[in-house]
Design an enzyme around this catalytic site. Sequence first.
Site, PDB file in Angstrom:
ATOM      1  N   CYS A 160     -33.550 -56.790  67.115  1.00  0.00           N
ATOM      2  CA  CYS A 160     -32.771 -55.700  66.513  1.00  0.00           C
ATOM      3  C   CYS A 160     -33.468 -54.349  66.725  1.00  0.00           C
ATOM      4  O   CYS A 160     -33.475 -53.851  67.848  1.00  0.00           O
ATOM      5  CB  CYS A 160     -32.490 -56.019  65.051  1.00  0.00           C
ATOM      6  SG  CYS A 160     -31.066 -55.110  64.439  1.00  0.00           S
ATOM      7  N   HIS A 168     -31.111 -61.439  64.424  1.00  0.00           N
ATOM      8  CA  HIS A 168     -32.351 -61.729  63.683  1.00  0.00           C
ATOM      9  C   HIS A 168     -32.635 -63.227  63.593  1.00  0.00           C
ATOM     10  O   HIS A 168     -32.337 -63.840  62.560  1.00  0.00           O
ATOM     11  CB  HIS A 168     -32.214 -61.189  62.258  1.00  0.00           C
ATOM     12  CG  HIS A 168     -32.206 -59.708  62.157  1.00  0.00           C
ATOM     13  ND1 HIS A 168     -33.350 -58.957  62.019  1.00  0.00           N
ATOM     14  CD2 HIS A 168     -31.185 -58.825  62.180  1.00  0.00           C
ATOM     15  CE1 HIS A 168     -33.040 -57.675  61.949  1.00  0.00           C
ATOM     16  NE2 HIS A 168     -31.733 -57.571  62.052  1.00  0.00           N
ATOM     17  N   GLU A 200     -35.295 -64.618  62.914  1.00  0.00           N
ATOM     18  CA  GLU A 200     -36.251 -64.864  61.819  1.00  0.00           C
ATOM     19  C   GLU A 200     -35.556 -65.015  60.470  1.00  0.00           C
ATOM     20  O   GLU A 200     -36.186 -65.396  59.486  1.00  0.00           O
ATOM     21  CB  GLU A 200     -37.295 -63.734  61.773  1.00  0.00           C
ATOM     22  CG  GLU A 200     -36.832 -62.417  61.191  1.00  0.00           C
ATOM     23  CD  GLU A 200     -35.924 -61.611  62.121  1.00  0.00           C
ATOM     24  OE1 GLU A 200     -35.575 -62.105  63.216  1.00  0.00           O
ATOM     25  OE2 GLU A 200     -35.544 -60.493  61.731  1.00  0.00           O
TER      26      GLU A 200
HETATM   27  N1  GLN Z   1     -29.967 -49.929  62.953  1.00  0.00           N
HETATM   28  C1  GLN Z   1     -31.365 -50.164  63.064  1.00  0.00           C
HETATM   29  C2  GLN Z   1     -32.021 -49.192  64.034  1.00  0.00           C
HETATM   30  O1  GLN Z   1     -31.403 -48.381  64.617  1.00  0.00           O
HETATM   31  C3  GLN Z   1     -31.667 -51.577  63.489  1.00  0.00           C
HETATM   32  C4  GLN Z   1     -31.204 -52.526  62.408  1.00  0.00           C
HETATM   33  C5  GLN Z   1     -32.047 -53.751  62.257  1.00  0.00           C
HETATM   34  O2  GLN Z   1     -33.144 -53.869  62.820  1.00  0.00           O
HETATM   35  N2  GLN Z   1     -31.582 -54.648  61.443  1.00  0.00           N
HETATM   36  O3  GLN Z   1     -33.205 -49.247  64.218  1.00  0.00           O
END
Ligand code: GLN
Length: 200
Positions: free
Chosen positions: A80, A179, A181
């Site tokens: 992410c 994710h 994890e």
């Molecule tokens: N929206 C977040 C970002 O721009 C990422 C979201 C997340 O890691 N759950 O970093």
Amino acid sequence: MTARIGVLALQGDVREHLRMLEDCGVQATKVRTPADLAAVSGLVIPGGESTTIGMLIRRNDLEEPLRAALRGGLPVLGTCAGMILLAREVLDGRPDQVSLAAIDMTVRRNAFGRQVDSFETAVPVSALAGPPVTAVFIRAPWVERVGPDVEVLATVETQDDPDTIVAVRQGKAVATSFHPEMTDDRRFHTLLVSMVLEDV
Ligand code: GLN
């Protein structure tokens, strides 16, 4: 000797990744400084807020050491926000957004947010044997362009594109929009451990 794998521990869901790695039987350790980084043979860059993590990377003098380690082939899993940090190019980022450029791809931040903020779905992943992974997306990025050396590991259907890219690999760098994890499925972490131990 067991491998020592680090989790970049500046902000985000660090604890979940440490637990996953420990469940994989490796020594898991927090990385906050260049010295911490030098002591690990693999790294997780967690989810969180990429702009915040990027700012703290700079504040902790980690930007160049991270770039150098990744250029040198340090195995890495970015989830992410971690995917955003590993990208060469970021859309809808901030002008001072840190790009470690380990993967030749363009990602769009908060891309799914335009449709729905967070959701969960089953996603087949080509590099992982077994059933599809349960992918948890939270204000997630997606990948809009990949270079010729990037392998697409997974896609999902969105209103924009039936094959929206959500997991990729280039060399020893793996990134997911979602994710792993936050589930009990250790296969992405096992892949990282294999890259470290078996040089796959
Ligand atoms: N929206 C977040 C970002 O721009 C990422 C979201 C997340 O890691 N759950 O970093």
